[in-house]
Scaffold this active site. Structure first.
Site, PDB file in Angstrom:
ATOM      1  N   GLU A 143      -3.393   7.357  -3.885  1.00 43.55           N
ATOM      2  CA  GLU A 143      -3.218   6.042  -3.278  1.00 43.55           C
ATOM      3  C   GLU A 143      -2.967   4.976  -4.331  1.00 43.55           C
ATOM      4  OE1 GLU A 143      -6.030   5.695   0.478  1.00 43.55           O
ATOM      5  OE2 GLU A 143      -6.497   4.165  -1.023  1.00 43.55           O
ATOM      6  N   TYR A 189       0.855  -1.181   0.000  1.00 44.69           N
ATOM      7  CA  TYR A 189       0.000   0.000   0.000  1.00 44.69           C
ATOM      8  C   TYR A 189       0.894   1.235   0.000  1.00 44.69           C
ATOM      9  CZ  TYR A 189      -2.643   3.878   1.956  1.00 44.69           C
ATOM     10  OH  TYR A 189      -3.193   5.112   2.160  1.00 44.69           O
TER      11      TYR A 189
END
Ligand code: GDP
Ligand code: MN
Length: 383
Positions: free
Chosen positions: A191, A103
């Site tokens: 993201e 992530y």
């Protein structure tokens, strides 16, 4: 407010900045999806393009190996509803054969008053859950906005997160690019989840999120154009046109108010009294009759709405004018489509309540009263 790009649009921006993304094509029909899959080559991932996370869990993403399966998946996903959004566009994408999912994220850390760059090796899954249960597994570097994310900071975050050494510099490079995108494009959140690591040690952005501060859209013409293309939700497009701040939620109590604080409070109270808000709709200051009518038009056309709270505090906005707007908007109907409960407070509230036609709407004097009534009305419809 935030303007959200679709995954495919965010990936275009990421690719321009040199981040590796899988080969992909957009499809709006089943035939187009099959054709796209064949031209990309199997296996492919077929992915719903809607403005919500967790599409995978909701059944909005499928990996397929044959044209027949691609056809079936596309037919199933197109038109399905994910968290209140209807899917009318698919991204068909070369599947990535991954061994690890990371992530990466950049957002504003409001507590620190600085941007923060984040890395975790617990990618792929629900990162909010990781943040809540194992906050230590997300490495964070706060950034001085005057200098940007420094190369050493990107490396430190990647090492702190425990990313495999052999790909650490590549991952740090992606994080640096992601920060630069966030900074250059007036990002609210940027993201990559997951950033996939392949067996050949390639680093590929398999998903992409880019939300933009919409007050900055005037200086991001390319993204503003994407927004128009992305206004997939008719109600959100409508809200843009009317100039309302509007967010679609998952419940069935429609909420209209003036001022973000008042609307938020109304939302919280609906929740407190056991209801579920269907939307956030702030009609802003100086709510003239026409704006009121437009707001009602919006909540009525939302199929999920079973009852409506109208909560107006008069400052510049005058209660009598709001009341006239409500009467005007409602007098056009033979039958009021959903029960509406109104509370007016502040300037000319008493005059407003007088004017309101109580054949058309219920009137409540208190904040608690108006919310309880709307929640009860919504429950009745649901029963
Ligand atoms: P989200 O659920 O909306 O966040 O959508 P993502 O694009 O992040 O996909 C969710 C999950 O689907 C990923 O974490 C993967 O496990 C899986 N997935 C997505 N794309 C691929 C792919 O190309 N190959 C494989 N094997 N899995 C994928
Ligand atoms: Mn994801």
């Amino acid at each position: 407010m935030k303007m959200k790009l679709h995954e495919y649009q965010a990936k275009q921006v990421f690719a321009q900045a040199g981040i590796d993304v899988p080969d992909s094509r957009l499809a709006t029909t089943v035939d187009e999806a099959v054709e796209a899959a064949e031209s990309i080559g199997f296996p492919v991932a077929i992915k719903a393009q809607v403005h919500v996370g967790g599409r995978g869990k909701a059944g909005g993403i499928e990996l397929v190996e044959t044209p027949e399966d691609a056809r079936e998946a596309a037919a199933r996903i197109l038109g399905m509803e994910i968290k209140g959004y209807q899917v009318d566009c698919l991204l068909v994408e070369a599947a990535v054969n991954f061994v690890d999912e990371l992530y990466l994220g950049v957002t504003m850390d409001r507590g620190a008053g600085r941007p923060v760059a984040m890395v975790s090796t617990r990618g792929g899954v629900d990162i909010e859950e990781v943040a809540e249960n194992q906050p230590a597994s997300i490495a964070r570097e706060r950034v001085d906005p005057a200098f940007g994310l420094q190369a050493y900071q990107a490396r430190k975050a990647v090492y702190d997160a425990g990313v495999d050494r052999d790909v650490a510099l590549d991952v740090a490079g992606v994080l640096t690019s992601l920060y630069k995108i966030w900074d250059d494009r007036d990002g609210a959140d940027a993201e990559i989840n997951p950033l996939m690591l392949t067996e050949d040690r390639e680093v590929v952005a398999a998903d992409a999120v880019l939300n933009i501060d919409d007050d900055a859209l005037f200086r991001q013409p390319e993204l503003a154009e994407m927004e128009e293309e992305a206004a997939e939700d008719e109600l959100e497009a409508q809200a843009n046109e009317y100039g309302f701040d509007y967010v679609r939620l998952e419940g069935n109590v429609g909420i209209v108010g003036n001022g973000a604080g008042l609307v938020m409070t109304t939302l919280d109270l609906v929740d407190y009294y056991g209801g579920a808000p269907a939307n956030f709709l702030d009609i802003g200051g100086g709510a003239k009759a026409e704006r009121v009518a437009n707001a009602l038009d919006m909540v009525f056309s939302d199929e999920n709405v079973d009852s409506v709270v109208f909560n107006i505090f008069g400052g510049i906005t005058r209660g009598d004018e709001v009341a006239t707007g409500i009467n005007e908007a409602l007098s056009g109907f033979d039958r009021i489509p959903k029960p509406v409960t109104v509370r007016l407070a502040g300037t000319n509230a008493a005059e407003g309540m007088e004017i309101l036609n109580d054949d058309l709407v219920a009137v409540e004097e208190t904040l608690e009263g108006v919310v309880k009534r709307a929640v009860a009305d919504a429950e009745e419809v649901t029963l």
